[in-house]
Design a protein around this motif. Structure first.
Motif, PDB file in Angstrom:
ATOM      1  N   PHE A  23       0.817  -1.214   0.000  1.00 29.39           N
ATOM      2  CA  PHE A  23       0.000   0.000   0.000  1.00 29.39           C
ATOM      3  C   PHE A  23       0.855   1.271   0.000  1.00 29.39           C
ATOM      4  O   PHE A  23       0.379   2.337  -0.387  1.00 29.39           O
ATOM      5  N   ASN A  24       2.127   1.155   0.400  1.00 30.99           N
ATOM      6  CA  ASN A  24       3.034   2.297   0.376  1.00 30.99           C
ATOM      7  C   ASN A  24       3.736   2.483  -0.968  1.00 30.99           C
ATOM      8  O   ASN A  24       4.499   3.438  -1.135  1.00 30.99           O
ATOM      9  N   LEU A  25       3.500   1.579  -1.922  1.00 28.94           N
ATOM     10  CA  LEU A  25       4.070   1.760  -3.260  1.00 28.94           C
ATOM     11  C   LEU A  25       3.504   3.029  -3.897  1.00 28.94           C
ATOM     12  O   LEU A  25       2.404   3.477  -3.554  1.00 28.94           O
ATOM     13  N   PRO A  26       4.235   3.616  -4.858  1.00 31.14           N
ATOM     14  CA  PRO A  26       3.676   4.784  -5.575  1.00 31.14           C
ATOM     15  C   PRO A  26       2.328   4.447  -6.203  1.00 31.14           C
ATOM     16  O   PRO A  26       2.134   3.328  -6.706  1.00 31.14           O
ATOM     17  N   MET A  27       1.419   5.406  -6.196  1.00 31.90           N
ATOM     18  CA  MET A  27       0.053   5.155  -6.672  1.00 31.90           C
ATOM     19  C   MET A  27       0.032   4.647  -8.111  1.00 31.90           C
ATOM     20  O   MET A  27      -0.753   3.768  -8.450  1.00 31.90           O
TER      21      MET A  27
END
Length: 269
Positions: A23-27
């Motif tokens: 969920f912390n990956l780039p959008m």
């Protein structure tokens, strides 16, 4: 709440940590998997779905088909292997529970496994992220619903937010550490002709902490026609309370956002 389930605490923590990393990956990396098609084996979603509810959906989600064929993402590194092992262990736990449920209904322990074709059963890996919400009273993580399938095994990262409805009132669930919260779901209610009830639940949000939950719904094979077990039906004293429907067709019914269980429930005089 299920303890002494045999799934290592280290594995439960690792799969939550990897979900957090995803969920912390780039959008833009996550949006590669954004789709409304529920039959895409890897699906990411975020934000609002106005068709379903009038208020905010304050969550991101990742849904991946895990059984009978395992699909997964390549990022973050190692997530796929951890998730595959976790899903396998959850499948084993649910199979043990369903043996006990079969016996509680008066059947041999393998009854549900055979009747629902669980060797090809459908399993989903569903991770949810609920970030802090500035106005939690105006939003809802997930509105009230019941789950499709037989049993859902749920864990979270220690931040509460799950509520369960009992006798028309909502209760906060405070899970024991390293336990599974086991939700009985729609197709167990149908198969048991109403003896087991599908649990109405919802997720509320807060304005301070990020909550992550992982739900593993375990269901029949997609082609299985689910109806009340014939042995639990007596046309005079206990008639069938639900119409038969193929599991895949039932999941398609959910697309318009209405409760499906009410649409297969028969009026009992």
């Amino acid at each position: 709440m299920l303890v002494n389930h045999g799934v290592p605490e280290t594995l439960m923590k690792a799969v939550l940590d990897d979900c957090n990393e995803f969920f912390n990956l780039p959008m833009e990396e996550k949006m590669e998997f954004a789709t409304k098609d529920i039959w895409k084996p890897i699906r990411f979603g975020t934000g609002v779905d106005i068709k379903v509810e009038k208020f905010f959906f304050w969550r991101d989600f990742l849904k991946v088909f895990a059984h009978p064929e395992f699909h997964f993402l390549s990022k973050p590194q190692g997530f796929s292997e951890i998730a595959q092992e976790y899903c396998k262990r959850c499948h084993e736990v649910s199979m043990e529970l369903l043996k006990g449920i079969s016996e509680s209904l008066g059947f041999e322990e393998s009854y549900i496994e055979k009747a629902m074709n669980l060797k090809s059963g459908f399993q989903l890996f569903a991770a949810n992220l609920y970030p802090p919400c500035p106005q939690p009273e105006l939003a809802m993580g997930i509105p009230a619903h019941t789950d499709h399938g037989l049993l859902t095994l749920l864990i979270e990262n220690g931040i509460g937010g799950l509520q369960i409805q009992h006798n028309g009132k909502w209760f906060h669930v405070n899970p024991l550490p390293n336990s599974f919260l086991v939700n009985t779901a729609d197709h167990l209610e149908i198969l048991s002709n109403g003896r087991y009830k599908s649990i109405m639940h919802r997720a509320v949000v807060n304005n301070q902490s990020t909550r992550i939950s992982i739900a593993i719904p375990n269901g029949p094979s997609l082609d299985t026609m689910v109806s009340p077990a014939p042995e639990l039906v007596d046309n005079e004293s206990r008639p069938a309370a639900y119409i038969p429907m193929k599991y895949k067709d039932y999941m398609d019914l959910q697309l318009d956002g209405k409760p499906c269980l009410e649409r297969v429930r028969l009026p009992i005089a």
